[in-house]
Enzyme design. Structure first.
Site, short mmCIF file in Angstrom:
data_model
loop_
_atom_site.label_atom_id
_atom_site.label_comp_id
_atom_site.label_asym_id
_atom_site.label_seq_id
_atom_site.Cartn_x
_atom_site.Cartn_y
_atom_site.Cartn_z
N ASP A 7 56.72 -89.48 63.22
CA ASP A 7 57.32 -90.37 63.53
C ASP A 7 58.22 -90.48 64.34
O ASP A 7 58.48 -91.67 65.75
CB ASP A 7 58.29 -90.58 62.03
CG ASP A 7 59.35 -92.07 62.04
OD1 ASP A 7 59.73 -92.05 60.76
OD2 ASP A 7 58.75 -92.81 62.77
N TYR A 14 56.08 -84.10 54.22
CA TYR A 14 55.60 -85.20 52.63
C TYR A 14 54.99 -83.93 52.35
O TYR A 14 54.36 -84.17 50.48
CB TYR A 14 54.87 -86.43 52.95
CG TYR A 14 56.14 -87.26 53.11
CD1 TYR A 14 57.45 -87.48 53.08
CD2 TYR A 14 55.60 -89.36 52.78
CE1 TYR A 14 58.40 -87.93 53.35
CE2 TYR A 14 57.27 -89.76 53.56
CZ TYR A 14 58.13 -89.61 53.20
OH TYR A 14 59.21 -90.23 53.75
N1 APR Z 1 50.70 -87.06 66.99
C1 APR Z 1 49.53 -86.84 66.12
N2 APR Z 1 50.26 -85.93 64.96
C2 APR Z 1 51.49 -85.10 64.24
C3 APR Z 1 52.32 -85.38 65.92
C4 APR Z 1 51.58 -85.96 66.90
N3 APR Z 1 52.79 -86.06 67.50
N4 APR Z 1 53.49 -85.13 64.81
C5 APR Z 1 53.22 -84.45 64.19
N5 APR Z 1 52.23 -84.90 63.25
C6 APR Z 1 51.11 -84.79 62.90
C7 APR Z 1 51.72 -83.74 61.36
O1 APR Z 1 50.96 -82.59 62.09
C8 APR Z 1 50.66 -84.01 60.17
O2 APR Z 1 50.10 -83.52 59.86
O3 APR Z 1 51.73 -86.02 61.61
C9 APR Z 1 50.60 -85.20 60.26
C10 APR Z 1 52.35 -85.89 59.04
O4 APR Z 1 52.97 -85.01 58.84
P1 APR Z 1 54.76 -85.56 59.74
O5 APR Z 1 54.96 -86.16 61.20
O6 APR Z 1 55.25 -84.66 58.73
O7 APR Z 1 54.43 -86.38 58.28
P2 APR Z 1 54.54 -87.37 56.81
O8 APR Z 1 54.12 -85.67 55.98
O9 APR Z 1 54.01 -88.12 56.44
O10 APR Z 1 56.51 -87.42 56.38
C11 APR Z 1 56.96 -88.38 56.60
O11 APR Z 1 58.54 -87.16 58.17
O12 APR Z 1 58.78 -87.70 60.49
C12 APR Z 1 59.33 -88.16 59.23
O13 APR Z 1 60.22 -90.28 58.67
C13 APR Z 1 59.32 -89.56 58.91
O14 APR Z 1 60.20 -89.19 56.38
C14 APR Z 1 58.99 -89.48 57.49
C15 APR Z 1 58.11 -88.03 56.73
#
Ligand code: APR
Length: 164
Positions: free
Chosen positions: A32, A119
């Site tokens: 995000d 998450y």
């Molecule tokens: N490109 C692709 N994948 C990514 C990137 C990127 N630049 N950065 C992180 N990821 C991957 C992580 O390695 C993970 O496998 O995205 C996946 C989801 O991780 P998170 O970003 O932590 O998302 P999530 O687990 O769904 O948690 C959502 O995190 O960022 C906050 O606002 C968001 O509160 C929400 C929570």
């Protein structure tokens, strides 16, 4: 058709990238944070007009400074151990993102591994769900090209095995 890539989803140049957002849609860490940083402040400005997003739902915005034309924001479930409907909610997040892509006539879309970071959804189970929902949706619309973009090795290896 499904493809697998290792890397940063913000570099994806297709029609849409999916953002693993939170219910406020006002940005955060992880993917995000990376998407908002790459898209620029206009993305947050448009997100502010959307009134948030229910877990499992999906909303679409422009991509602004991203190479992708659109961002589909979806909210995956927080993992509480698997007894709180987390599997169903994760399926819904993938399905609603795909429905939105199909109804917007998109041809190519990229997913991160929703809910498997902050998450804490177990990666093996999340990978099974992601791939089975995309396969099932392909019965409906074979012309949508889906790319799974894995940022971390663990997810990449899981998807490689499942897609082999
Ligand atoms: N490109 C692709 N994948 C990514 C990137 C990127 N630049 N950065 C992180 N990821 C991957 C992580 O390695 C993970 O496998 O995205 C996946 C989801 O991780 P998170 O970003 O932590 O998302 P999530 O687990 O769904 O948690 C959502 O995190 O960022 C906050 O606002 C968001 O509160 C929400 C929570």
């Amino acid at each position: 058709m499904m493809q697998l890539q290792k890397g940063d989803i913000t570099a994806f140049g297709g029609d849409a990238i999916v953002n693993a957002a939170n219910n406020s849609l006002l940005g955060g860490g992880g993917v995000d944070g990376a998407i908002h940083k790459a898209a620029g402040p206009q993305l947050l400005a448009e997100c502010k007009t959307l009134g948030g997003c229910e877990t499992g739902q999906a909303k679409i915005t422009k991509g602004y400074n991203l190479p992708a034309r659109f961002v589909i924001h979806t909210v995956g479930p927080v993992w509480y151990g698997g007894e709180k409907g987390e599997h169903e909610l994760l399926e819904r997040a993938y399905r609603n993102s795909l429905e939105l892509a199909l109804s917007t006539d998109l041809a190519t879309i990229a997913f991160p591994n929703i809910s498997t970071g902050i998450y804490a959804f177990p990666k093996p189970q999340a990978a099974q769900i992601a791939i089975s929902v995309v396969k099932e949706m392909f019965v409906k619309a074979h012309d949508l090209q889906v790319t799974f973009i894995c940022f971390d090795d663990e997810n990449y290896q899981l998807y490689q095995k499942l897609l082999a």
